[in-house]
Write an enzyme that holds these catalytic residues in place. Structure first.
Site, PDB file in Angstrom:
ATOM      1  N   ARG A   1       0.818  -1.223   0.000  1.00  0.00           N
ATOM      2  CA  ARG A   1       0.000   0.000   0.000  1.00  0.00           C
ATOM      3  C   ARG A   1       0.855   1.278   0.000  1.00  0.00           C
ATOM      4  O   ARG A   1       0.476   2.280  -0.593  1.00  0.00           O
ATOM      5  CB  ARG A   1      -0.945  -0.026   1.217  1.00  0.00           C
ATOM      6  CG  ARG A   1      -1.913   1.151   1.292  1.00  0.00           C
ATOM      7  CD  ARG A   1      -2.956   0.913   2.366  1.00  0.00           C
ATOM      8  NE  ARG A   1      -3.623   2.129   2.800  1.00  0.00           N
ATOM      9  CZ  ARG A   1      -4.815   2.545   2.344  1.00  0.00           C
ATOM     10  NH1 ARG A   1      -5.467   1.830   1.461  1.00  0.00           N
ATOM     11  NH2 ARG A   1      -5.343   3.665   2.793  1.00  0.00           N
TER      12      ARG A   1
ATOM     13  N   ILE B   1      -7.201   7.804  -1.451  1.00  0.00           N
ATOM     14  CA  ILE B   1      -7.127   6.345  -1.450  1.00  0.00           C
ATOM     15  C   ILE B   1      -7.975   5.933  -0.248  1.00  0.00           C
ATOM     16  O   ILE B   1      -7.853   6.518   0.833  1.00  0.00           O
ATOM     17  CB  ILE B   1      -5.658   5.841  -1.335  1.00  0.00           C
ATOM     18  CG1 ILE B   1      -5.564   4.305  -1.228  1.00  0.00           C
ATOM     19  CG2 ILE B   1      -4.929   6.439  -0.162  1.00  0.00           C
ATOM     20  CD1 ILE B   1      -4.114   3.773  -1.283  1.00  0.00           C
ATOM     21  N   SER B   2      -8.870   4.965  -0.423  1.00  0.00           N
ATOM     22  CA  SER B   2      -9.790   4.586   0.653  1.00  0.00           C
ATOM     23  C   SER B   2      -9.068   3.962   1.838  1.00  0.00           C
ATOM     24  O   SER B   2      -7.971   3.424   1.708  1.00  0.00           O
ATOM     25  CB  SER B   2     -10.823   3.589   0.134  1.00  0.00           C
ATOM     26  OG  SER B   2     -11.447   4.065  -1.028  1.00  0.00           O
ATOM     27  N   GLN B   3      -9.745   4.006   2.965  1.00  0.00           N
ATOM     28  CA  GLN B   3      -9.278   3.351   4.194  1.00  0.00           C
ATOM     29  C   GLN B   3      -9.085   1.848   3.902  1.00  0.00           C
ATOM     30  O   GLN B   3      -9.915   1.251   3.205  1.00  0.00           O
ATOM     31  CB  GLN B   3     -10.383   3.571   5.226  1.00  0.00           C
ATOM     32  CG  GLN B   3     -10.200   2.961   6.568  1.00  0.00           C
ATOM     33  CD  GLN B   3     -11.508   3.056   7.368  1.00  0.00           C
ATOM     34  OE1 GLN B   3     -12.539   3.477   6.853  1.00  0.00           O
ATOM     35  NE2 GLN B   3     -11.440   2.661   8.619  1.00  0.00           N
TER      36      GLN B   3
END
Ligand code: SAH
Length: 233
Positions: free
Chosen positions: A55, A81-83
């Protein structure tokens, strides 16, 4: 231990480049354990995929040391960017298996697409911001996600050329479910999509197409950046 590393980075003024790889691996393992497994994502396929994708390679340099934290991060151009948990949950809900064809709308950093690519070889992803598409194509090449097919367009229209899809994952908030996406969903397929007011909390829906009928189930409240409309199909 995490605090100590952060402190060392700050004190020495060293860049994230010199943050040891093993430290990122450790943070990623903790992310899976405490943010994802702890919240009941059970699919081994999904957990394995989350353990694999680096990530920190999908966030801007200055946020690298924060990449494994329990929140979204800015990726430029007003996007995020999503959790990690939300990425894992959406991937689990999509129930993708090896060999299936998946379409993602809202490539952003490419992280969600990479997680899907750890599960199946057929991942298609659409992003509306040209600069993000250009960046992500390089990122996929550099990190070895060479089979992901990415294009710059308005994802509202889906990707007819490759339809139908076993699963469609929409990672931007839509005011309604785009009819072209329902059309491009395979019979028996699933679409995961946040639907609601773009600037408020939306409902994360699982939309299923069965016997020609469309049914949707509300999973949890979420907050996504808006699905904007363009002209490029
Ligand atoms: N899935 C991404 C995060 C998504 S953020 C990741 O893993 O990093 C939402 C993204 O959707 C943004 O990059 C935004 O530019 C994009 N987007 C918004 N409207 C869109 C549209 N109509 N078609 C395609 N992409 C869109």
């Amino acid at each position: 231990m995490k605090k100590i590393w952060t402190l060392i980075v700050i004190i020495l003024g060293i860049s994230a480049d010199s943050f040891p790889q093993t430290e990122f691996d450790r943070l990623r393992e903790q992310m899976v354990k405490y943010q994802i497994e702890a919240r009941d994502v059970k699919s081994k396929t999904v957990l394995d995929a989350m353990r694999k994708v680096p990530r920190h390679e999908f966030v801007p340099e200055k946020y690298r040391t924060e990449a494994y934290k329990d929140h979204p991060l800015p990726i430029g151009y007003g996007q995020t960017i999503s959790q990690p948990y939300i990425v894992a949950l959406m991937t689990e809900l999509a129930e993708v298996t090896k060999g299936e064809k998946v379409l993602e709308i809202g490539t952003g950093s490419g992280y969600q697409a990479a997680v899907l690519a750890e599960i199946t070889d057929s991942v298609y992803t659409i992003e509306i911001i040209t600069e993000l598409t250009t960046q992500v194509k390089h990122r996929f090449q550099r990190l070895g996600y060479k089979k992901i097919v990415a294009k710059n367009a308005d994802g509202y229209y889906g990707w007819k050329e490759y339809a139908p899809f076993d699963a469609i994952v929409v990672t931007a908030a839509a005011e309604h479910i785009p009819p072209p996406l329902i059309e491009q969903l395979k019979e028996g397929g699933k679409m995961i999509i946040p639907v609601g007011h773009p600037l408020q909390v939306q409902d994360l829906l699982v939309v299923e197409k069965k016997d020609g009928k469309v049914r949707s189930k509300n999973i949890i409240p979420v907050r996504f950046v808006p699905l904007v409309r363009g002209s490029k199909k």
